[in-house]
Design a protein around this motif. Sequence first.
Motif, PDB file in Angstrom:
ATOM      1  N   ASN A  75      30.142  60.559  53.421  1.00 24.03           N
ATOM      2  CA  ASN A  75      29.160  59.753  52.227  1.00 24.03           C
ATOM      3  C   ASN A  75      27.837  59.494  52.711  1.00 24.03           C
ATOM      4  OD1 ASN A  75      31.198  59.447  49.987  1.00 24.03           O
ATOM      5  ND2 ASN A  75      31.935  57.722  51.271  1.00 24.03           N
ATOM      6  N   TYR A  76      27.476  60.089  53.694  1.00 27.32           N
ATOM      7  CA  TYR A  76      26.136  60.386  54.283  1.00 27.32           C
ATOM      8  C   TYR A  76      25.255  61.296  53.240  1.00 27.32           C
ATOM      9  CZ  TYR A  76      27.037  57.515  58.175  1.00 27.32           C
ATOM     10  OH  TYR A  76      27.920  56.728  59.186  1.00 27.32           O
ATOM     11  N   LYS A  77      23.748  60.771  53.421  1.00 29.95           N
ATOM     12  CA  LYS A  77      22.563  61.433  53.062  1.00 29.95           C
ATOM     13  C   LYS A  77      21.915  62.058  53.916  1.00 29.95           C
ATOM     14  CE  LYS A  77      24.676  60.850  48.861  1.00 29.95           C
ATOM     15  NZ  LYS A  77      25.555  61.384  48.665  1.00 29.95           N
ATOM     16  N   GLN A  78      21.411  63.269  53.659  1.00 29.73           N
ATOM     17  CA  GLN A  78      20.621  63.660  54.892  1.00 29.73           C
ATOM     18  C   GLN A  78      18.992  64.315  54.648  1.00 29.73           C
ATOM     19  OE1 GLN A  78      21.847  67.798  56.362  1.00 29.73           O
ATOM     20  NE2 GLN A  78      20.714  67.453  58.683  1.00 29.73           N
ATOM     21  N   TYR A  79      18.081  63.399  55.334  1.00 33.59           N
ATOM     22  CA  TYR A  79      16.858  63.657  54.968  1.00 33.59           C
ATOM     23  C   TYR A  79      16.283  65.277  55.201  1.00 33.59           C
ATOM     24  CZ  TYR A  79      17.132  58.836  54.076  1.00 33.59           C
ATOM     25  OH  TYR A  79      17.815  57.671  53.214  1.00 33.59           O
ATOM     26  N   ARG A  91      20.196  54.822  48.986  1.00 32.50           N
ATOM     27  CA  ARG A  91      20.159  54.968  47.910  1.00 32.50           C
ATOM     28  C   ARG A  91      19.147  53.401  48.325  1.00 32.50           C
ATOM     29  NH1 ARG A  91      25.750  56.574  47.102  1.00 32.50           N
ATOM     30  NH2 ARG A  91      26.501  54.089  48.063  1.00 32.50           N
ATOM     31  N   ASP A  92      18.754  52.854  49.070  1.00 34.01           N
ATOM     32  CA  ASP A  92      18.406  52.128  48.778  1.00 34.01           C
ATOM     33  C   ASP A  92      17.027  52.287  49.410  1.00 34.01           C
ATOM     34  OD1 ASP A  92      20.520  50.277  48.917  1.00 34.01           O
ATOM     35  OD2 ASP A  92      19.681  49.731  50.945  1.00 34.01           O
ATOM     36  N   GLY A  93      16.464  53.854  49.317  1.00 35.51           N
ATOM     37  CA  GLY A  93      15.392  53.616  50.005  1.00 35.51           C
ATOM     38  C   GLY A  93      14.250  54.481  48.164  1.00 35.51           C
ATOM     39  N   GLU A  94      13.553  54.993  48.528  1.00 35.30           N
ATOM     40  CA  GLU A  94      13.033  56.414  48.002  1.00 35.30           C
ATOM     41  C   GLU A  94      12.609  58.041  48.434  1.00 35.30           C
ATOM     42  OE1 GLU A  94       9.053  54.223  46.192  1.00 35.30           O
ATOM     43  OE2 GLU A  94      10.490  52.897  45.582  1.00 35.30           O
ATOM     44  N   LEU A  95      13.138  57.398  49.418  1.00 34.66           N
ATOM     45  CA  LEU A  95      13.309  59.071  50.276  1.00 34.66           C
ATOM     46  C   LEU A  95      14.215  60.624  49.492  1.00 34.66           C
ATOM     47  CD1 LEU A  95      12.371  58.446  54.234  1.00 34.66           C
ATOM     48  CD2 LEU A  95      10.361  59.657  52.341  1.00 34.66           C
ATOM     49  N   PRO A  96      13.438  61.831  49.547  1.00 35.43           N
ATOM     50  CA  PRO A  96      14.536  62.099  48.387  1.00 35.43           C
ATOM     51  C   PRO A  96      15.387  62.667  49.969  1.00 35.43           C
ATOM     52  CG  PRO A  96      12.698  63.000  48.922  1.00 35.43           C
ATOM     53  CD  PRO A  96      12.254  62.074  49.522  1.00 35.43           C
ATOM     54  N   TYR A  97      16.605  62.968  49.584  1.00 36.21           N
ATOM     55  CA  TYR A  97      17.864  63.588  50.389  1.00 36.21           C
ATOM     56  C   TYR A  97      18.607  64.181  49.601  1.00 36.21           C
ATOM     57  CZ  TYR A  97      19.944  59.521  48.062  1.00 36.21           C
ATOM     58  OH  TYR A  97      20.632  59.143  46.729  1.00 36.21           O
ATOM     59  N   GLN A  98      19.745  65.334  50.213  1.00 33.10           N
ATOM     60  CA  GLN A  98      20.649  65.520  50.088  1.00 33.10           C
ATOM     61  C   GLN A  98      22.464  65.040  50.207  1.00 33.10           C
ATOM     62  OE1 GLN A  98      18.924  69.907  50.840  1.00 33.10           O
ATOM     63  NE2 GLN A  98      20.224  70.083  52.793  1.00 33.10           N
ATOM     64  N   ALA A  99      23.157  65.620  49.993  1.00 31.67           N
ATOM     65  CA  ALA A  99      24.092  64.956  50.149  1.00 31.67           C
ATOM     66  C   ALA A  99      24.282  65.731  51.816  1.00 31.67           C
ATOM     67  CB  ALA A  99      25.803  65.460  49.869  1.00 31.67           C
TER      68      ALA A  99
END
Length: 110
Positions: A75-79, A91-99
Motif C-alpha cells: 500500500n505504499y505510494k512513490q513520488y 493521501r495527506d499531502g498534495e504531491l503527485p504519486y503513483q503506486a
Amino acid sequence: MDKKIDLIINAIGDAHRENISGDSRHYVEVDIGRTAEKMGLSELVEKYRGSFAIVPLKRPVPGMKVRIDGRTFVNYKQYESGVAVPGYVARDGELPYQAYTANHSMILNS
C-alpha cells in the motif's frame, strides 16, 4: 490535505537525492515523525510517529542488512523523487504519486 507533509517528503528526497534509485531492492528507512521534529513541525510529530518513508538506494550502504518481503510495501505510494511512503501518508499531502512496486525481496540497510 496538509502541505506540511509535502515539505517533509521533499526534505527526505533532497537529503538522499544523490543515493536514490527508484526501483532498487536496497533501501533505508526514514522516520517521518522524527523528520517533522527536526524541521520544527511539532504538530506533525505525533501524527507521523512510527511512520517510515523508504528511500531506495543506488547501492547498498555499510551496515546490517535485513531481507524483507516486498509485499510489506503493497500500500505504499512513490513520488517522482523515488521516495515511497505508506498510502495514508501520501493521501495527506498534495504531491503527485503513483503506486509503489517493490521487488519480490527487499533489503533494508541499517
